[in-house]
Design a protein around this motif. Structure first.
Motif, PDB file in Angstrom:
ATOM      1  N   LEU A   1       0.829  -1.204   0.000  1.00  0.00           N
ATOM      2  CA  LEU A   1       0.000   0.000   0.000  1.00  0.00           C
ATOM      3  C   LEU A   1       0.864   1.254   0.000  1.00  0.00           C
ATOM      4  CD1 LEU A   1      -2.838  -0.945   2.520  1.00  0.00           C
ATOM      5  CD2 LEU A   1      -2.972  -0.849   0.031  1.00  0.00           C
ATOM      6  N   GLU A   2       1.925   1.250   0.805  1.00  0.00           N
ATOM      7  CA  GLU A   2       2.798   2.420   0.873  1.00  0.00           C
ATOM      8  C   GLU A   2       3.504   2.660  -0.460  1.00  0.00           C
ATOM      9  OE1 GLU A   2       5.196   1.310   4.204  1.00  0.00           O
ATOM     10  OE2 GLU A   2       3.937   2.392   5.668  1.00  0.00           O
ATOM     11  N   ALA A   3       3.881   1.569  -1.150  1.00  0.00           N
ATOM     12  CA  ALA A   3       4.514   1.720  -2.461  1.00  0.00           C
ATOM     13  C   ALA A   3       3.529   2.324  -3.456  1.00  0.00           C
ATOM     14  CB  ALA A   3       5.020   0.371  -2.956  1.00  0.00           C
ATOM     15  N   CYS A   4       2.279   1.865  -3.433  1.00  0.00           N
ATOM     16  CA  CYS A   4       1.260   2.418  -4.329  1.00  0.00           C
ATOM     17  C   CYS A   4       0.994   3.887  -4.016  1.00  0.00           C
ATOM     18  CB  CYS A   4      -0.034   1.620  -4.217  1.00  0.00           C
ATOM     19  SG  CYS A   4       0.075  -0.064  -4.854  1.00  0.00           S
ATOM     20  N   ILE A   5       0.961   4.221  -2.735  1.00  0.00           N
ATOM     21  CA  ILE A   5       0.732   5.617  -2.343  1.00  0.00           C
ATOM     22  C   ILE A   5       1.889   6.494  -2.819  1.00  0.00           C
ATOM     23  CG2 ILE A   5       0.626   7.156  -0.340  1.00  0.00           C
ATOM     24  CD1 ILE A   5      -0.991   4.935   1.072  1.00  0.00           C
ATOM     25  N   GLY A   6       3.116   6.023  -2.643  1.00  0.00           N
ATOM     26  CA  GLY A   6       4.263   6.803  -3.101  1.00  0.00           C
ATOM     27  C   GLY A   6       4.228   7.043  -4.602  1.00  0.00           C
ATOM     28  N   ALA A   7       3.935   5.993  -5.369  1.00  0.00           N
ATOM     29  CA  ALA A   7       3.854   6.145  -6.826  1.00  0.00           C
ATOM     30  C   ALA A   7       2.718   7.088  -7.203  1.00  0.00           C
ATOM     31  CB  ALA A   7       3.652   4.779  -7.476  1.00  0.00           C
ATOM     32  N   ALA A   8       1.585   6.986  -6.493  1.00  0.00           N
ATOM     33  CA  ALA A   8       0.451   7.864  -6.770  1.00  0.00           C
ATOM     34  C   ALA A   8       0.801   9.319  -6.479  1.00  0.00           C
ATOM     35  CB  ALA A   8      -0.765   7.433  -5.948  1.00  0.00           C
ATOM     36  N   ARG A   9       1.573   9.546  -5.417  1.00  0.00           N
ATOM     37  CA  ARG A   9       1.990  10.919  -5.123  1.00  0.00           C
ATOM     38  C   ARG A   9       2.874  11.469  -6.235  1.00  0.00           C
ATOM     39  NH1 ARG A   9       3.351   9.817   1.266  1.00  0.00           N
ATOM     40  NH2 ARG A   9       1.215  10.162   2.071  1.00  0.00           N
TER      41      ARG A   9
ATOM     42  N   PHE B   1      12.460   1.536   1.154  1.00  0.00           N
ATOM     43  CA  PHE B   1      11.267   1.082   0.431  1.00  0.00           C
ATOM     44  C   PHE B   1      10.292   2.226   0.132  1.00  0.00           C
ATOM     45  CE2 PHE B   1      12.968  -2.825   2.063  1.00  0.00           C
ATOM     46  CZ  PHE B   1      12.743  -3.726   1.013  1.00  0.00           C
ATOM     47  N   VAL B   2      10.836   3.426  -0.017  1.00  0.00           N
ATOM     48  CA  VAL B   2      10.037   4.553  -0.491  1.00  0.00           C
ATOM     49  C   VAL B   2       9.947   4.454  -2.004  1.00  0.00           C
ATOM     50  CG1 VAL B   2       9.902   7.057  -0.689  1.00  0.00           C
ATOM     51  CG2 VAL B   2      10.669   6.016   1.453  1.00  0.00           C
ATOM     52  N   ALA B   3       8.736   4.492  -2.539  1.00  0.00           N
ATOM     53  CA  ALA B   3       8.524   4.305  -3.977  1.00  0.00           C
ATOM     54  C   ALA B   3       8.694   5.624  -4.727  1.00  0.00           C
ATOM     55  CB  ALA B   3       7.133   3.736  -4.233  1.00  0.00           C
ATOM     56  N   LYS B   4       9.325   5.544  -5.899  1.00  0.00           N
ATOM     57  CA  LYS B   4       9.524   6.721  -6.740  1.00  0.00           C
ATOM     58  C   LYS B   4       9.291   6.334  -8.199  1.00  0.00           C
ATOM     59  CE  LYS B   4      12.965   8.726  -3.594  1.00  0.00           C
ATOM     60  NZ  LYS B   4      14.168   9.557  -3.490  1.00  0.00           N
ATOM     61  N   MET B   5       8.642   7.224  -8.935  1.00  0.00           N
ATOM     62  CA  MET B   5       8.436   7.001 -10.362  1.00  0.00           C
ATOM     63  C   MET B   5       9.722   7.274 -11.125  1.00  0.00           C
ATOM     64  SD  MET B   5       5.390   5.905 -10.738  1.00  0.00           S
ATOM     65  CE  MET B   5       5.597   5.843 -12.533  1.00  0.00           C
ATOM     66  N   ALA B   6       9.971   6.465 -12.156  1.00  0.00           N
ATOM     67  CA  ALA B   6      11.188   6.617 -12.949  1.00  0.00           C
ATOM     68  C   ALA B   6      10.858   6.485 -14.434  1.00  0.00           C
ATOM     69  CB  ALA B   6      12.211   5.546 -12.536  1.00  0.00           C
ATOM     70  N   ASP B   7      11.867   6.736 -15.247  1.00  0.00           N
ATOM     71  CA  ASP B   7      11.829   6.566 -16.705  1.00  0.00           C
ATOM     72  C   ASP B   7      10.789   7.475 -17.349  1.00  0.00           C
ATOM     73  OD1 ASP B   7      12.182   5.792 -19.279  1.00  0.00           O
ATOM     74  OD2 ASP B   7      12.118   3.647 -18.877  1.00  0.00           O
ATOM     75  N   PHE B   8      11.230   8.693 -17.659  1.00  0.00           N
ATOM     76  CA  PHE B   8      10.341   9.686 -18.259  1.00  0.00           C
ATOM     77  C   PHE B   8      10.595   9.859 -19.754  1.00  0.00           C
ATOM     78  CE2 PHE B   8      11.117  10.584 -13.816  1.00  0.00           C
ATOM     79  CZ  PHE B   8       9.831  10.687 -13.310  1.00  0.00           C
TER      80      PHE B   8
END
Length: 858
Positions: free
Chosen positions: A623-631, A660-667
């Protein structure tokens, strides 16, 4: 029994008589046809027909003036009409061809043009109008321009680009006893014509009542309107020549040049026992058209929402009749293959079943639709794809042939083409262009000299400032062309020196030297590779201050990679957010293009869901990974003035740091959002199978809701811990989104949840989680939530789960020491998993190591 046999014999006899009658009618029509060889009084045979000279006696044809007879000895093309095209009639004044003794009815009129130089005439500059019985056919027509336009289009589509001739085909009503074709050159120009065909049409070629796209049937009054044949394709088969279509001598092109993605449909063939569904259809198309077809490729693997698509250049502000030819070549029963038909991104027919419409297998059948192309568009899209709501056994579609006809409007078929010939019609215009050319030449010399001086000065400064490299000509687009990146690296106020170089005072960060990059990667040691993609490789390295980094080195031979690199630089120069992977710096020396990112110690989210021996993430961690990506996505959509659409949201582009903080990559595929007065961005389709928004695929219209759809697939992937496309599974489970949605609609998502989560999640939180994912996968983008709404609901799901965990702990009387021991044990298992993970360098990276699931539609 005998009566039944006799009845069948009588029926068969009647059917035979009807067929004979039709063919007799065709034969009579052929005998009333005109095949005219222009520019001569002699006749010749070409393409199996006799062509009579336009000045030959006893032809029921008269010319208003003899005009100019022109001829050539050689032609560059390889047409079946080469012998016919060696003569032409040129005219500088109006010229009328009058055909007498023609009965009332409809006629196919074909005008043949093959430009060749003659005397003082430059055929590239020819411009003229054509009308038939007062109906305007073309206006300011330039044959050479239209041929070039068509060749460029076909070349860009991978088709034949060496055509030297052009045929304009019309279907015209004749109400008087005669047909007059008028040619009128534009003032100061001239015109020409090589050959003409006039062929009677059987009345059953068109029906007056036709289904309108998005509405009910309409009456077209075709008996009083002119029709231009724009395109005629033999779908899935070879070209059919005019001699093979003996009824009306039509040519059927191959369809691949007009397909958006040619391999989206595979070819099938069946030449046995094909008959017409109706005897009236015998002149609609030859049986050769129905012996081949195109069906969807890999229809058991791809999403049901993927379509076969054809795109055509058309004239705006006209009505178009689209004729689709079908023949079921495979299935023996109805409802085994049903699909949808889209025209200009609107549903023309759904639950379409060829077997039922045609009356059986191997029955040739056609269906007509009419649609209007507004004045704002010049393209016509035709798409066929499976109907996801239907109950057919096969997720597939089929098509044998395709025709596009333009319908006259207010007595006019003419459209001034977009091409602009280079010809001039007067000395005044030539003089004007001469002076413009001289002025432009002088300005160009001054401009080039200024640019050269600037570049020389810039290169000189670069050589003075670079102590460890020689001057090199880069094949990459220079970084200083990007407004957000400054080249000042030496002694600039505010910059600081490092052991290997300097730090530019820009948002992009440090400009690394190549020697520094080599030191950081041990000279690009292959054992340090942590990811591979279409752009090149990603290495784990350390900067001079000991900071771990992911170093992305582009492959200069990858054009796609270069484009994505430039996009990524542009985007990352604007973006800074805790849940977006940030760029530390870059290097652009010695033909290299290298980007340096922060290192994400725990790699991709996918690697922690399946496909590795890492310990599974807990439900809270997921859930935390999904929330991080959503942010991160919410920031992309709202942080910039027009927003940014990621366009490639998937679990391999969601990275996890050491905490384990999620971040979006590859733009690399990202796009700036639409302007305030627009609802979407029109662009070619790019993305990854399984995650792609079907609405975006159908319409080529990108919105922020396309990211929302992809994120919905990610949510189901997080729950089920399996690949989004897995062709090894049973048919109904191949596509994760469809399979998970089936269970979600039944409110039974727990049936397919990752087994490793059993007993460790809140049922209420899973229920709400499934509802969010379901809303993200809505068919229409306007009904999907925004990323901000998705984020809010995910945070609520996390609160539900944490409340359940506290209640669960209390109900089971966990002591503080027991809880502490449990936490310590989980931490030890996680630490062991991290150690194992870090030893496997190829299982993580800054980008998706499996690039085979990516595709592009252009």
């Amino acid at each position: 029994m005998e009566k039944k046999v006799q009845g069948r014999e009588v029926l068969g006899g009647l059917l035979f008589l009807v067929v004979v009658f039709v063919f007799v009618e065709i034969g009579e029509a052929q005998s009333k046809s005109f095949f005219i060889n222009c520019g001569t009084n002699s006749s010749l045979n070409a393409d199996g027909r006799k062509w009579v000279g336009d000045l030959a006696p006893n032809t029921n044809l008269t010319l208003s003036s003899p005009a100019i007879q022109a001829s050539t000895s050689t032609l560059s093309g390889e047409s079946a009409f080469d012998s016919l095209y060696k003569t032409a009639r040129f005219f500088t004044d109006g010229l009328n061809y009058t055909f007498q003794g023609i009965d009332q009815g409809s006629y196919v009129v074909r005008l043949h043009f093959c430009p060749f130089p003659w005397d003082q005439f430059n055929v590239n500059e020819s411009k003229f109008d054509i009308a038939a019985n007062g109906l305007k056919l073309v206006s300011e027509f330039n044959v050479h321009g239209e041929i070039e336009f068509r060749n460029v289009f076909l070349q860009s589509s991978g088709g034949n680009s060496s055509s030297f001739s052009l045929i304009k085909e019309y279907i015209l009503p004749v109400k008087l006893n005669g047909l007059i074709i008028e040619f009128a050159p534009v003032k100061g120009s001239f015109g020409f014509i090589n050959a003409m065909e006039i062929i009677p049409v059987v009345d059953t070629l068109f029906e007056d009542s036709v289904a309108k796209v998005g509405g009910n049937a309409v009456t077209l009054n075709l008996g009083g309107r002119g029709i231009e044949s724009m395109y005629r394709l033999n779908v899935g088969g070879d070209e059919i020549s005019a001699s093979e279509d003996s009824g009306l001598w039509r040519t059927w092109e191959v369809d691949t040049s007009y397909m958006i993605t040619a391999n989206a449909g595979s070819e099938i063939h069946n030449s046995s026992n094909i008959t017409y569904a109706s005897v009236n259809d015998s002149t609609v198309a030859p049986l050769l058209v129905y012996e081949t077809a195109r069906i969807m490729s890999n229809n058991e693997v791809l999403e049901k929402r993927f379509n076969m698509s054809w795109k055509f250049e058309v004239h705006p502000d006209f009505d178009y009749l689209v004729r689709l030819h079908f023949c079921e070549l495979v299935y023996e029963r109805a409802k085994e293959r049903t699909f949808r038909i889209y025209i200009n991104n609107r549903t023309a027919a759904d639950n379409f079943d060829v077997f039922s419409e045609a009356g059986g297998k191997n029955k040739a059948y056609h269906q007509d639709f009419v649609d209007t192309v507004s004045s704002k568009f010049d393209t016509l899209w035709i798409q066929l794809g499976p109907d996801a709501s239907a109950s057919s056994a096969v997720t597939d579609a089929i098509l044998s042939g395709l025709e596009v006809f333009k319908l006259s409007r207010n007595g006019n078929l003419a459209y001034v083409e977009r091409y602009k010939p280079a010809g001039n019609s007067s000395k005044k215009s030539k003089s004007f262009i001469l002076w413009v050319g001289i002025g432009a030449g002088v300005a160009s010399v001054v401009l080039v000299a200024s640019i050269v001086a600037f570049v020389l000065c810039f290169c000189k400064n670069r050589r003075n400032k670079s102590s460890d490299t020689k001057a090199n000509t880069s094949v990459w687009r220079p970084l200083f062309l990007h407004g957000s990146i400054q080249n000042s690296t030496a002694n600039a106020k505010g910059s600081r020196q490092s052991l290997y170089g300097s730090v530019a005072s820009t948002r992009v960060g440090k400009r690394f030297t190549l020697s520094e990059i080599r030191a950081a990667t041990n000279n690009f040691d292959e054992t340090l590779v942590i990811g591979v993609g279409g752009f090149g490789k990603v290495y784990k390295g350390e900067t001079d201050d000991g900071t771990p980094a992911a170093i992305k080195r582009a492959n200069p031979q990858s054009e796609q990679g270069l484009s994505e690199f430039e996009t990524e630089i542009e985007m990352l120069s604007k973006l800074r957010h805790r849940h977006l992977v940030s760029m530390i710096g870059f290097c652009d020396e010695q033909n290299e293009m290298i980007l340096v990112y922060e290192y994400m110690a725990n790699g991709t989210l996918r690697s922690h869901l399946f496909g590795s021996d890492l310990p599974p993430l807990s439900w809270k961690q997921r859930l935390e990974a999904c929330i991080g990506a959503a942010r991160g996505l919410h920031y992309l959509h709202t942080g910039a003035e027009r927003g940014i659409i990621h366009r490639d949201v998937k679990t391999t582009n969601i990275l996890l740091d050491e905490n384990f903080v999620a971040k979006m990559a590859d733009f690399g595929l990202s796009k700036t959002g639409p302007a305030l007065d627009h609802t979407h961005v029109s662009t070619a389709v790019k993305g990854s199978f399984g995650y792609l928004d079907p609405e975006y695929f159908r319409r080529q219209q990108l919105t922020e809701k396309s990211d929302v759809y992809s994120f919905g697939v990610v949510l189901f992937e997080v729950v089920c811990a399996r690949a989004v496309i897995n062709p090894t599974l049973p048919k109904d489970q191949i596509n994760l989104a469809e399979w998970a949605m089936k269970w979600q609609r039944q409110r039974s998502l727990e049936t397919i949840i990752d087994q490793r989560l059993h007993g460790s999640y809140s049922p209420e939180s899973l229920k709400k989680f499934g509802e969010i994912a379901e809303k993200c996968l809505a068919d229409e983008g306007k009904t999907r939530p925004t990323m901000g709404e998705v984020l809010w609901h995910l945070e609520y799901v996390l609160q539900l789960h944490e409340a359940w965990m506290r209640s669960y702990t209390s109900d089971n009387s966990f002591s503080s020491s027991q809880a502490l021991q449990t936490d310590e044990r989980e931490a030890e298992e996680r630490q062991e998993g991290e150690t194992s993970y870090k030893e496997k360098s190829t299982s993580r990276g800054i980008s998706d190591p499996d690039s085979t699931d990516e595709f592009e539609l252009s």
